[in-house]
Each structure stands twice: as structure tokens, then as C-alpha cells.
Design a protein around this motif. Sequence first.
Motif, PDB file in Angstrom:
ATOM      1  N   ASP A 148      13.122 -64.855  22.999  1.00 27.04           N
ATOM      2  CA  ASP A 148      12.889 -64.948  21.560  1.00 27.04           C
ATOM      3  C   ASP A 148      13.903 -64.025  20.880  1.00 27.04           C
ATOM      4  O   ASP A 148      13.792 -62.798  20.961  1.00 27.04           O
ATOM      5  CB  ASP A 148      11.452 -64.510  21.269  1.00 27.04           C
ATOM      6  N   SER A 207      14.419 -63.256  17.964  1.00 28.61           N
ATOM      7  CA  SER A 207      13.939 -62.402  16.869  1.00 28.61           C
ATOM      8  C   SER A 207      13.515 -61.034  17.415  1.00 28.61           C
ATOM      9  O   SER A 207      13.335 -60.078  16.672  1.00 28.61           O
ATOM     10  CB  SER A 207      12.767 -63.073  16.141  1.00 28.61           C
ATOM     11  N   ASP A 224      15.036 -59.724  25.569  1.00 29.71           N
ATOM     12  CA  ASP A 224      13.682 -59.773  25.012  1.00 29.71           C
ATOM     13  C   ASP A 224      12.745 -59.378  26.151  1.00 29.71           C
ATOM     14  O   ASP A 224      12.625 -60.082  27.165  1.00 29.71           O
ATOM     15  CB  ASP A 224      13.442 -61.213  24.517  1.00 29.71           C
TER      16      ASP A 224
END
Lengths: 366, 366, 366, 366
Positions: free
Chosen positions: A165, A167, A183
Motif C-alpha cells: 500500500d 500510501s 510497507d
Amino acid sequence: MAGSTYGTIFKITTWGESHGKALGVVIDGCPAGLALNEADIQCYLDRRKPGASNIATPRKEADSVEILSGVFEGRTTGTPISLIVHNTSQISKDYSEIASYYRPGHADYTFDSKYGFRDYRGGGRSSGRETIGRVAAGAIACKILLSLGITVCAYTRSIGPIEADLSKFDPQAILNTPTAMPDLSADKAARDYLETIKQETDSAGGCMECIVEGMPAGIGDPVFEKLDANLAKAIMSIGAVKAVEIGDGHQVAARRGHENNDAFRMEDGVVKKATNHGGGISGGISDGDAIVLRAYVKPTPSIFRTQQTVNQSGEEISINIKGRHDPIIVPRAVVVMECMTAITILDALLINMSAKMDSIVSFYHK
Amino acid sequence: MAGSTYGTIFKITTWGESHGKALGVVIDGCPAGLALNEADIQCYLDRRKPGASNIATPRKEADSVEILSGVFEGRTTGTPISLIVHNTSQISKDYSEIASYYRPGHADYTFDSKYGFRDYRGGGRSSGRETIGRVAAGAIACKILLSLGITVCAYTRSIGPIEADLSKFDPQAILNTPTAMPDLSADKAARDYLETIKQETDSAGGCMECIVEGMPAGIGDPVFEKLDANLAKAIMSIGAVKAVEIGDGHQVAARRGHENNDAFRMEDGVVKKATNHGGGISGGISDGDAIVLRAYVKPTPSIFRTQQTVNQSGEEISINIKGRHDPIIVPRAVVVMECMTAITILDALLINMSAKMDSIVSFYHK
Amino acid sequence: MAGSTYGTIFKITTWGESHGKALGVVIDGCPAGLALNEADIQCYLDRRKPGASNIATPRKEADSVEILSGVFEGRTTGTPISLIVHNTSQISKDYSEIASYYRPGHADYTFDSKYGFRDYRGGGRSSGRETIGRVAAGAIACKILLSLGITVCAYTRSIGPIEADLSKFDPQAILNTPTAMPDLSADKAARDYLETIKQETDSAGGCMECIVEGMPAGIGDPVFEKLDANLAKAIMSIGAVKAVEIGDGHQVAARRGHENNDAFRMEDGVVKKATNHGGGISGGISDGDAIVLRAYVKPTPSIFRTQQTVNQSGEEISINIKGRHDPIIVPRAVVVMECMTAITILDALLINMSAKMDSIVSFYHK
Amino acid sequence: MAGSTYGTIFKITTWGESHGKALGVVIDGCPAGLALNEADIQCYLDRRKPGASNIATPRKEADSVEILSGVFEGRTTGTPISLIVHNTSQISKDYSEIASYYRPGHADYTFDSKYGFRDYRGGGRSSGRETIGRVAAGAIACKILLSLGITVCAYTRSIGPIEADLSKFDPQAILNTPTAMPDLSADKAARDYLETIKQETDSAGGCMECIVEGMPAGIGDPVFEKLDANLAKAIMSIGAVKAVEIGDGHQVAARRGHENNDAFRMEDGVVKKATNHGGGISGGISDGDAIVLRAYVKPTPSIFRTQQTVNQSGEEISINIKGRHDPIIVPRAVVVMECMTAITILDALLINMSAKMDSIVSFYHK
């Protein structure tokens, strides 16, 4: 044919086999005056070393690099830099079985077809150890790029069904996790997945991604020497890579024009883009935005279950491969992708210096 | 940098801009003794011509090729073959507007960044017309390959959401449909889709596929000159291609090893494979199976609706592009993919002749 | 093999045969922004045209050059420059005789050996007309060099036993005399000599010299890409050249070290040399002094007297060559030497821009 | 720029400096299946070693070669062959003096001009030790050529005023005399001459010659890749060579056409020539006759008498060079000429395999 040389101005020539005496690379065309020592290179080699975790092969490979030429009083001289890594942990085992048949997914059969025979010990020249030379040379390219304000960063984007991910992007995780994922939660899930895969005597594929930041606009050449074309070659030349893409890649095929075009806009007096679907390259030339590349990697072909194949006598046989093999190629290939990208980008930057009359005249009249 | 030359032994150099006097190519290193005339080349050029249907731009381009050198009494002499196509339908229109700003998705901004200015008429060197030289040269490569029993066939695999059903593969449809799809019902659906796209002043992306059959095993070189690496470069160098893959391509990332390995088996005394996930290449060298390539192409960036961009004065502006533009690039790019594949494959075959001592000794002692 | 391409960054590809439709050259990698028109090139082509005097062949060849691509609004765009010269005066005569045998001193036999057959009309690709492309490209290289303060000047040093007296050096004489000698009295003597030679149905050899002035120090590369090595290749590739030398050339073999070493000294704060035996290059790299080259050219092989040879049927025969042939090659080859030198020097200058880290960092941080 | 790579198919990359850890070469593109061991290479390296006599420097250099890759079970595998020679006798002496000034006739000043600084220990990359890699690679090329029936033989033609009498040609003398002359009486005279030169603290120049026998007709390419052009580059790239010639070389300039043309004739059903003024190459392509090359070499620039030069501070100074230096370069350069010739010839032979359609079709249909 000389398939082991890459680059035009910053030109590298790699050599060596999995179980030979040593592997290495000669970097010719490295600009003079770069501060360089073995530690600059070793830290990149350490990233491709196995043995860091239980998902990688338990082999111990020191892979210590030695600079043999081209550096004097701590700086590159402009003449060829010869780097060598001695093979130390290659065990003298019995290869008579593996020598006689063709492992599925490996280059045994194609090497025999081309050359009439092959160095069958550990894959010979088609082994992943071939990338030692690429990484050693790439470490130097990365150091030069850094001095120009350009960073190249590759990481694992996905392993089997587990995707990072972005983000939650954590650059330290790339270096610190065994999966090279940026991540931490994806890393955890991927390790669990790989553990299952191993227990099932299977292996997994994955995707790696590379981002180049700080790239000036105007680098690359039209037509055949497009920057993305050269990057595609560089990345596809890494063993086990079966697809390469730039920007949004294969997803553009299902797009409409108004969704895919990157609108230009101004930011602090500089031309920028509102989006980066194109991945930082247009018409083969960089546009000043981040360059975004992706490579899709097949599962490790060596799996510990019975497979069907043929031997050199033309008989169909069943085989069971033994030895030490990672259940996934991606985490150790990430640094190779980073290095091949860096070498390609650097070469394009050096070539680009003579693109304009103005630049040439001011260079020689200074 | 000389970005317009491609190939090692069979080497091509293309030249020309969209609205210049002419475009062309010099093929150097073509073997002597090939029967060749203009018709051999023209039929390939005709496949990339627009105007064949209502999905292509209504421009009329004769694109008649003329052989200027390298052919004597109907055969190639071994010296450079110079081919020229005169630009005839390029209209002298007012380019002052387009000259002043950067079209999204085009190479206007990157050319200006690199060279300081650009030939803005119809895209100049970054126009799709640049591929005329590639196709003219590729026609010759295809003819040579045919004499070695090797065929190269590219077609449209998908347009937007419409995918060809390969179980209905019809080779004539590739040449006879405006979409270059090998499936007549998909062609119909794709044309309907494109009609809708056009009415919505939009454009579509797509995927093209290329199959090489009759390829001997053992062609290509390890490490950097892998056959798939060179094919990736060749295909990615075609404008608007954003992803290239070999065999099962990006799908391998989600596979397990036991699903992806191609088992070897015997067939009539010859080594064959039970499956072809690898796409005919292993370790960068052909395995004798069909070579399978795929390229993903972005939607035409010129769309007839208002877009945001900046001009050369650094002002943000709204623009409305005019002119003649296909709503999809893929159908006309199919022959370009076929030609770039053929040139790359042929060059690898010529280089491969010196791979083994045995071959060299028997060649010179004959 | 692609033998018709030369150069790394400034790369030229020539094409065309003596009696084909046209001859030409593609220059790829020419920097963008150079003011260029056909007159810049035509004046160089005019220097290699025959028909200027009674020592040259009475053929009339217009040899008008046309720019087909790569120049927009009077400036080079950085993309390939395609130049064409149409063949206009090539007479359709009966070549059946010349086609059947091998002329002594010509490449008839070697072309047949290599390719199996040849374009026998006027020598085909091995004709002196092949140099049209070199000269057209060289004119552009010379123009770029001039803007860097570098001049390249070639002239006839000797014809048969007649040597130019360089103490009477007159640069205008090179362009205005039919011998291209820089010494009017030597020109007169050489013309008398050539008149005698012609009457004796014979031909003469000679020597040409080339001087490069304004060259910065530090250009060229060690080992295989030495500037003098590349110049030797460039000059030896001109038909009929049998020896190439730099500085004092073959005379150094009889020298002692203390006679041949060039002592360094200071002049206005700049490192200079007291002598220039080395010809401006040391260790393959320019030293800032004038570069001095010499080429020795064989007599025209086509002579109008009976010669012994063999035909394609393997019979020994006597032949009498007819046609239009200069009794000496040198005066028309002088501009070819000048152009090949300029192309080689320019390429080395462009490559050299990335030799030092300092230069690269300041180039990209400017 | 990558100046340390040479060749197209048989491609070599050399590396290493006079006083670095080691020197070496990577040979890429060597055909698979050649029987090869270190002794095949060592015998060539031994011919360039100093210390064989009192005319050579008294340094002791073992120069033992080690094969690091590319050979498996005694045969080449087709992958890169890495060869290394460790520097063992390089003494750690005080280089502070030599570092500060520019030796006349050496590349000190030009390296500083190009790179900004230099490895001043023993000449660094511009040292004669750079040729170790060339000779090691050339030994392999010679072995391959031998298997094709082609021999390459270089020797000293003259030293100062002493010329070998080729009517007394003794091939053993080349290997057994310290001068590498093929004539024992000339060897004796030359040694006396060199003794005198040494006593006068001076050095001598000379000429070396190379003969290639067994060469098939039809090898080499027209225009820029002429076989003689490539040989000229190869030979001129050897340090201290100032002139290169083919066949009768610079003497052709004073010839008349009827004296210089080589008449064709038949011998046992094969086309031959009555004379060989052309040196076995016509139009850049071999004619089947012996290839004859000559190189003129300057006197050793390091002489043991006071010389004028400048230092890095721009002061004019007097210097006295110390150290171990041969009074003549030629005898040790002979094997380098032989090796560079062999590499060039071999590469041309490999490239030539794809010259004709017939050959290609029969190669792939066999």
C-alpha cells in the motif's frame, strides 16, 4: 556476440559464472574525479545477498568487492574501473545429474542449443549471480546521479497476491524488510504467504517498481534510443522479468484519451504536469517529472516437487531438483532493477550534453 | 546522439519529419543476393496508411516507396539500400498556434526541453510518420525471414474493452479489417465502440500482439543482449507504447512456480514444451517455440475537446486541438510492431552464425 | 555488416553507387541550433567535382545537394539530416565487357568474392563517387568546428616526384589550383608532370596533408579510441590511401629520442611545445598544438594501356580499359581527407564533454 | 568515453594501470567450443615481457595470466572470458617528482588536460603495460585463426638505420633474438647499434611488419569498415606508433599506375595476383593474397639526459628522468602488433559470415 557489454558512454562489461573463480565488471567511461571506495559499492552488493532471512536461500555468500583499477588516491581517473568478487561458498558437489537434463523454466536447453554445451554448475552464466557485476557498476552510477540531485529507488510492489500500500510508503522498510517492500504490513503478509508457498514446495512471482526523482527535462533521444526503450531493454535483460512498463503501463490500453493525457500547468515558474500517467517520459524524452517503471517477475523455476522434462539423450524423464533456492526472486532483484535503471539514466545524461550547439560552444569557450 | 540507427549487423537508419520533403531509411548490412523490388516494400507501407476506413484519419497519403540504391538487376548487392517516401499531402497550414504551446500527451515540451526548439509542423520527428522508415526496412527483414521459414504476424488484441477471441483467429481479418483484429466479430464490436468514442470527442487505447513462428532454438545472447530485452527495446521505441511483455507477461507476477514452468517433452525426436508460458525465450535465448509478444498502447493524445496546458511564455491556457487524428493508434501500429520484431529477430539470427567454433570452421573450410 | 556508418555521437551513414539513381548521407546526432543551408554544403562538394581542369576527367557532374530533413527554419533540429545528390550525367553504356573481368587495382574481384556478384557500372559502391556522402557530412562538421575556433585544412603535399614547398604556403592556391597544392610553382610543375604521364597512358600517385588548428588540449581517449587511431581509420577508409601518418610519421623510425621528443615550454601562461614532431597528439589525446596528418595515395588504377588480368570464367586475358579517368586521385581526395578529419575531430570533442565529474555537475546544475 | 573496448563480435575490454593491483581483459563474443588453457595465452605474454636481454629493461615481471571465467572443462563456453595478470614487481617508490611535471614525449600533460589529474605511477593507463590485455586476447584470436588455416606473424623490420634482410628470413629468429628480427645478422648489427645508443643516453625508433597468410578472399567491408581501415586503427592505437601502412605503403605516392597495379592471373584454377603491391586488400576487402602491414615506432621518450619541460605550476624546468626504460620500443611491441592484427582479422571473418543470402539460408537449413 558480445552480449555482456551495456551502455554507450558509461559502458559496463560483466563477466563470471555462478561457480567459477570469480565474477566482476569493468566500467569504462566513468567520468574522472568521482570519490570512490569499496564501501560505496559493497552496500549495494549487500542488498542482493541471500541469507538475510528465512525467505531467502540459506547460502552464505560474502560477495566482497575489490577495486582492481581505475581509482587513484580515492578518486576515479577516467580509465576503466575493474571490480572483482571472488566466489567463496560454491560447494564442489556432484553435478552429473543436473548436467544431463533440462530444468523447466531455466536456460539449460537454450544454452545447449546455442553453444553446443554449457557450464551446468549452478546455472553458469545464466545464474542470478551474473547480476553481481550489474549491481557493482550500478552503485557507481547511483553515486554520480546523487551528485546531480537524482535519486533512483526500487522496491517490491507485490508478491503473489499481496500488494504494498503506497500510501504507507516507508523508505527504510525497503532496506530493512526481507521482502524489500516499502510497507511494513504488506511485508508481514507477504512473509506469511511465502512461508505457505514454501511448505507447498512451490514458489511465487511478484512485481517490482522503480522511481527516479530529480530528473531534468530533455533527457533521452527520439526514435530508437528513447529513454523508455532503453529502460525497457535494461529491465527486461534481468533474468525472470517477463513484462516492463512505464507510467500507468498496461492499464492505458483500457483508458480513454481524456483520462490518460497529463495536463501541463505552472508551478513556481516551472512547467509541471497535473498528473503523471506517462511516467515522466514523453516521445522518449524525460519531462522533468518522476520516472516510474514496473517489472513483472516470474516465480522461481526451481521448485522442490517432481517435474517432467527431457534429458540430453532425448528421453522424457521425471526430476526432483535439489539445492538452495529462494521461493521468490523479487526481493533480491529489486537492487538490480535500481542499478540497471541508474546506469541507463546516467548514460542518457552523459550523451545529452552534446544535444545543443549553445551548450557545446559555451563548454569549449569557457 | 544518433538515436535513429538500430541494429548491429542488419542496421537501419531512419530520417524525416511529418511535414518535411520526404522520409526514408537506409538499410546497411542487408545480405547480398536477395530478390527485392518496390512492391515487396509497398505492401507493408500500405498497411500503415491512413484513410482505409472511417476509424482512421481522412488524410490521403500515397506513401509510395522508391529504391535509390543497393539493388542491382533485381537483387540486393550487400551495400546500403536507401529507400525514400516523398511527402505529398502535407498541407501548408497555419501552425503559429500549435507552435506556441505544449499539447498534453505529445512530445512538444520534451523536444523543446532537449533541443531548445522544435519542428512543430505535425509533430515533426515525433510524428507517427517517423515509422515509415521502420516499416520499409521491416518489409525487407520479413522477406529474408520468410526464406528461412520464419513468419512474423502482429494484430490487434484489444481496443478499449473489446478483446479479440483468439479461438476465432482469422489471419485474413488482420489485413482486411480496419481494426487489424483477427476476429471478425470483435472487429465489428470495436468499430462500434470507436464510433461512440469519436462522438464523445475522445480516443481509445488498446493492445497489440505479435507471434513469431518457425524460430530455431538457440538465437539470442545472454545478459544484456537477451532476445527478449532487444525485443522490449524495439517495441517500446514505437511511439505511444507504454508496456511490453513476453509470453504470459505481467500475469506471471500472480502465478506459482508449478503453474508457470513449461515442462519439456519429446515430439518426433525433437525437444518441445508442453506449454509456452515463457513465450518462446528462456535466459534470453529462443527455445524453438513460438515467440509471443504484447504491447499496450495509450489512447491518441489529440482529442477534440478543451484541454489545459501551458504555452512557451509560461502561461496556463485552454486549448482545442484541430486537425486530422485517428481515435486509436493500435490498428496502424500493428505493422510497425511486426516490422520492429522482424528486424530484431533477423539481426539476432545473423549475429548467431558465429556462436560456435564448429560452425565457423565448417563455414570457412567449405 | 553495416560498413557505411561512421561516428559515435555525430554519426553518418552514406549510401549510393556510381551509376545508381542518387547518392546521399544521413547525419544523425548533429547538435540542434546550427544555422545550415544547402550552400554551406555545396561549396565542399564543388571541391571534389571533376571537370575543373584538364588534369581531371572531362565528365560533367552537377552534384547538387538537397536537404531532405533535419533542418527547420534555417537551423538544425537535432534530428537526422538527410542529404541527397542525384546522379545526372551517368551514361547508359555497354558494361558487358567490364562486367566479365577483374580490373587490376580495382575492387571488382574482392566484391565478387564477398557478395557473389557486383554492381559493375562505374565501380558501383567502390567508386570514388561514394565520397559524396562523406564530403556533404564533413561540410557540416567543418561548420560546427569553425564555431569552436577550429579549422581543418587539407592540401596536396606531393604529386609523383613534385613536392610542395611549404615555405611558400598560399591557402588560396589550394582552392584555386587544379592540383590543390598550396604552392603555385609546385602546382605548375605538377601539372607539367601529369601532362607527360597522361601522354604515356599512365597515372601518378601522391601525398596529401591535413592540418587542424585551434584544437583544445585533452581531446581523444586512451587505448583503442586514441584520436590518432580514429584518424588513421578515417583516412585509411578513403579509397586508394595506402599509408597514414601523424606528425613526423614514418620518419620517426630512423630518429633518436633526443631528436624526436617535443620539449614543453610556457608561452603567455599556456603550456606549449618547442617542436611538434608528435603532430599534436600524445597518448591518443590532443596536446593543444596543430594536428598534422599525412596520407599516401596510389596512382589511379585505370590506365589506358594493355593490362593482364582474368575473367569470371577463370581465363587469363588482356584488357584495355576505356572511359573517363583522372590520371591522379589526390587533388579530388584532398577535400575528402579534410572532411573525414573534421568528422572524427568533432565526434571526439562531443564525446569528451563527459570526461570529468566537474564538467557534468556544472552542466546540469547551471 | 569507453575507449578500452575493441571489436564488434569478438569484443575485448582491457583494464589496468602500470602500478595498480592487476591488469586484465574481458573477451566477449569468443565462439564456444575452443580448447583453451592458460598456457595458450602465457606464451604470447612471455613475448612482450622485459628482461630477456640487455637491450630490454632489467625489470622482472612475471606476468602470469589466470583465466577467471568463460572456460569450462577446457573449452570456451561462449560467455565472457576474464583474464587477469597481477602486478607483482611494481616498487613503491617516491613519485612526487614525476607527479609534478610533464615528461616530453609522454602522455602526462594530455591526461592532465583531459581528466584534471592522473595516476602518475609508471605512466598509469598510458604505460606500455596496458598492452597486456591486448596480447592476452590476441593469443586467443591467433588460436582461432590457426584452426581456420590463417597465420599472423609480426617481426622487427628495422631498428634505427639497421634493416632486416628479408631474403634471410628466419622465423625462429623472431622468437629467439632480443630484437625480434627475422634475420640473425641484422639482429647482431641492431644490438650493437642499441648498445651505442644506450651509452649515449639516447633511444632509437624502428619499424615493425606483420604478415597474414592463409586469408580467404572476400573479408572486410566497403566504405568505413574497410579491413585496412580497421587494421590502421588497431595498429595506430598501439602507443608510440606514428605511421601505419598496407602493402607498399608510402612508397606508392612516387609510383606510376603501370608499376603499382597488381595483374591478376590463374594458378591451379584459383585467381591469384602476379605481384602484391596492394598488400592483400583491395577496396577494403581481402583478395586472398598475404596481408602486409607496417608500423613505424618512435624512439622511447624516456632518455637519461637533461630535458626541458614545464611543471604543473607553469614553470619551465630542467629534468633528468630516472628508472628502468628500454632504449627501443619495437621488439616488445611486435607481439602487440601481431595480436591487434589477429583480433581485427578474426572479427572481420566472424562478421563476414552473414554477407550472402546463400550462406544464411544454408546455415539455418542445414
